[in-house]
Design an enzyme around this catalytic site. Structure first.
Site, short mmCIF file in Angstrom:
data_model
loop_
_atom_site.label_atom_id
_atom_site.label_comp_id
_atom_site.label_asym_id
_atom_site.label_seq_id
_atom_site.Cartn_x
_atom_site.Cartn_y
_atom_site.Cartn_z
N GLY A 53 3.72 -3.54 -3.85
CA GLY A 53 3.68 -3.74 -5.30
C GLY A 53 4.09 -2.46 -5.99
O GLY A 53 5.20 -2.32 -6.52
N ARG A 54 3.20 -1.47 -5.92
CA ARG A 54 3.39 -0.20 -6.62
C ARG A 54 4.74 0.45 -6.30
O ARG A 54 5.43 0.95 -7.19
CB ARG A 54 2.28 0.76 -6.20
CG ARG A 54 2.20 2.03 -7.03
CD ARG A 54 1.25 3.04 -6.40
NE ARG A 54 0.05 2.47 -5.86
CZ ARG A 54 -1.11 2.33 -6.52
NH1 ARG A 54 -1.20 2.75 -7.76
NH2 ARG A 54 -2.15 1.79 -5.94
N TYR A 72 -9.48 5.63 -11.24
CA TYR A 72 -9.19 6.20 -9.91
C TYR A 72 -8.95 7.70 -9.96
O TYR A 72 -8.47 8.27 -8.97
CB TYR A 72 -7.94 5.54 -9.30
CG TYR A 72 -7.86 4.05 -9.50
CD1 TYR A 72 -8.76 3.20 -8.85
CD2 TYR A 72 -6.91 3.49 -10.35
CE1 TYR A 72 -8.69 1.82 -9.04
CE2 TYR A 72 -6.84 2.12 -10.55
CZ TYR A 72 -7.73 1.30 -9.89
OH TYR A 72 -7.68 -0.05 -10.09
N ARG A 126 -5.88 3.79 -15.39
CA ARG A 126 -5.91 4.36 -14.04
C ARG A 126 -6.55 5.76 -13.95
O ARG A 126 -7.26 6.04 -12.98
CB ARG A 126 -4.50 4.37 -13.42
CG ARG A 126 -3.90 2.96 -13.30
CD ARG A 126 -2.72 2.89 -12.35
NE ARG A 126 -3.12 3.13 -10.98
CZ ARG A 126 -2.96 4.25 -10.34
NH1 ARG A 126 -2.36 5.28 -10.93
NH2 ARG A 126 -3.39 4.39 -9.11
N GLY A 166 0.79 -1.23 0.00
CA GLY A 166 0.00 0.00 0.00
C GLY A 166 0.82 1.27 0.00
O GLY A 166 0.25 2.37 -0.01
N CYS A 188 -12.44 4.95 -28.29
CA CYS A 188 -13.69 5.55 -28.71
C CYS A 188 -14.56 5.92 -27.53
O CYS A 188 -15.70 5.44 -27.41
CB CYS A 188 -14.43 4.61 -29.64
SG CYS A 188 -13.45 4.32 -31.11
N GLU A 189 -14.04 6.68 -26.61
CA GLU A 189 -14.91 7.28 -25.60
C GLU A 189 -14.25 8.51 -25.01
O GLU A 189 -13.01 8.60 -24.92
CB GLU A 189 -15.31 6.26 -24.52
CG GLU A 189 -14.21 5.58 -23.78
CD GLU A 189 -14.79 4.61 -22.75
OE1 GLU A 189 -15.04 3.46 -23.14
OE2 GLU A 189 -15.00 5.01 -21.60
#
Ligand code: LLP
Length: 432
Positions: free
Chosen positions: A285-286, A326, A322, A241, A353-354
């Site tokens: 992780g990050r 988020y 991401r 985290g 396409c958005e």
């Protein structure tokens, strides 16, 4: 001219010479020319430095890489060389950890919905299973799992995006104390080696407030287990985290400092309750891979409207979802024109396409032109790992750079790869 604070977000080996960004001694322009774009370049020096930073700050802990941040065999191997283990959360991640040769005593198998196949594979690998549900206990025992931790959820709301909080009341992860207590009892009665407990409060946490609150409650849980069951956790896995900084405006988080603080929190809480000092496990992780990764995009078009200038690149939400998921913020550098005055504020759009496919809302760049290379730093974690084939786009490649060399650690997908998944013969062509 580039902002030195932005350059500071790039990997340790990055530099700028004559306006050219380089990583690991390889110019970004050469990386793009040889490997195409989008491309995620990982800096070996940074990966190793982050691993060493934690190991030096908390030498008594076992550090395991939460491979979900970027499951990649070359990187798992590199971390194994640095003495790290792996947190895996699927059959695939377990296969990657095994292919990387991570010792079974350093592999932790997670998941709130593990299949029997996964549990069996974990048992065969001799890995530690982190029990996440009471009904998993029998299944784990029946397929021969030997060693388990019990994941406890203590009702702590971490200060982060709602989607990446995990330790709050009502979380889908882990077990509240009463149920965790029953799981410990049940697992022990089934003959499992219940080595200890696990918590993970959330992700992208800039301080250790939530960790500290959690481990105090965890120590009360451990005390209850000792007093009522005569069992104490020998292993305390406090999850991951630890945050990384994506833009200069976000706070800088020193990995060695926060991991030391998290470890001290456990020691303090354990001592206060007269519990035996446990084997500590950290599961970042990050923080291990985030800053090591840079994504290179090629600008395809520049559209100057009244209120906004759209710079559209050759990737987007399929290689980095991401921002959409988020509200994550990123910044960018013009990788081959970094010495030119940053004169224009633009928005960086993806090709999908958005309208929500926007990588960066606002960034100051030297007046962008189609064909320019754009480098987005701190894209090593949860980008390729969460990539998709939206709009039938092929996923980018990843390279590992060091000492002036780049080696492919994940090849680019091709349209033929995508076609190979399809069954498209007409009914009439199907043999009877
Ligand atoms: N341990 C467990 C049990 C976890 O569930 C996670 C992350 C970690 C460790 C590692 O957390 P880290 O150190 O990377 O924060 N896709 C999201 C992040 C999801 C994290 C899921 N679990 C994002 O892109 O922000």
């Amino acid at each position: 001219m580039f902002d030195p604070d932005v350059l500071g977000l790039f990997p340790d080996s990055s530099g700028i010479e004559d306006g050219q960004l380089s990583i690991g001694g390889v110019p970004a322009r050469a990386l793009a020319a040889e490997h195409g774009t989008p491309l995620v370049a990982y800096c070996e020096q940074t990966l190793r430095a982050r691993a060493r930073e934690i190991r030096e700050a908390v030498p008594e802990a076992l550090v395991v890489y939460a491979s979900k941040a970027f499951p990649n065999i070359a990187i798992l191997r590199l971390f194994a060389e640095e003495g790290l283990g792996a947190d895996v959360a699927s059959l695939g991640e377990l296969a990657f950890a095994r292919a990387a040769g991570i010792g079974s005593e350093r592999v932790f198998v997670h998941g709130n919905a593990k299949s029997d196949e996964e549990l069996r594979a974990a048992a065969e690998a001799g890995a530690t299973v982190v029990l996440d549900a009471e009904d998993e206990t029998e299944r784990a025992a029946s397929v021969g799992v030997a060693r388990v931790l019990v994941r406890v959820t203590l009702g702590v709301e971490a200060d982060t995006h709602e989607a990446i909080q995990t330790g709050h009341h009502g979380s889908k992860f882990g077990l509240p104390p009463a149920a965790a207590f029953r799981a410990v009892e049940r697992a022990r009665s089934l003959g499992l080696d219940v080595a200890g407990v696990h918590v993970h409060v959330g992700s992208q946490l800039a301080d250790t407030a939530a960790h500290d609150e959690t481990v105090e409650l965890l120590a009360s849980f451990a005390t209850l287990c000792r007093d009522e069951l005569g069992w104490e956790p020998a292993v305390v896995n406090v999850g991951g985290g630890f945050a990384v900084r994506h833009v200069p405006e976000e706070p800088e988080v020193r990995l060695g400092t926060v991991t030391r603080l998290a470890a001290d929190g456990v020691l303090r809480a354990w001592r206060a309750n007269d519990l035996r000092e446990p084997q500590l496990v950290l599961e970042p992780g990050r923080a291990l891979v985030g800053q090591a990764g840079v994504t290179l995009y090629r600008i395809r078009s520049v559209k100057r409207l009244d209120d906004v200038t759209w710079v559209a690149v050759d990737g987007g939400m399929s290689d980095n979802p991401r921002p959409g998921l988020y509200g994550a913020r990123y910044t960018a550098l013009s990788a081959a024109r970094a010495d030119e005055p940053a004169s224009e504020t633009v928005s960086v759009a993806g090709l999908h396409c958005e309208s929500g496919d926007v990588l960066i809302d606002d960034v100051l760049l030297p007046s962008p032109r189609p064909g320019d290379l754009l480098a987005i730093p701190v894209t090593g974690a949860y980008t390729l790992a969460m990539s998709s084939n939206y709009n039938a786009t092929a996923r980018p490649a990843a390279v590992l750079v060091a000492g002036g060399d780049a080696r492919v650690i994940r090849r680019r997908e091709t349209i033929d790869d995508l076609l190979a998944f399809e069954s498209y013969s007409n009914r009439s062509e199907t043999p009877m």
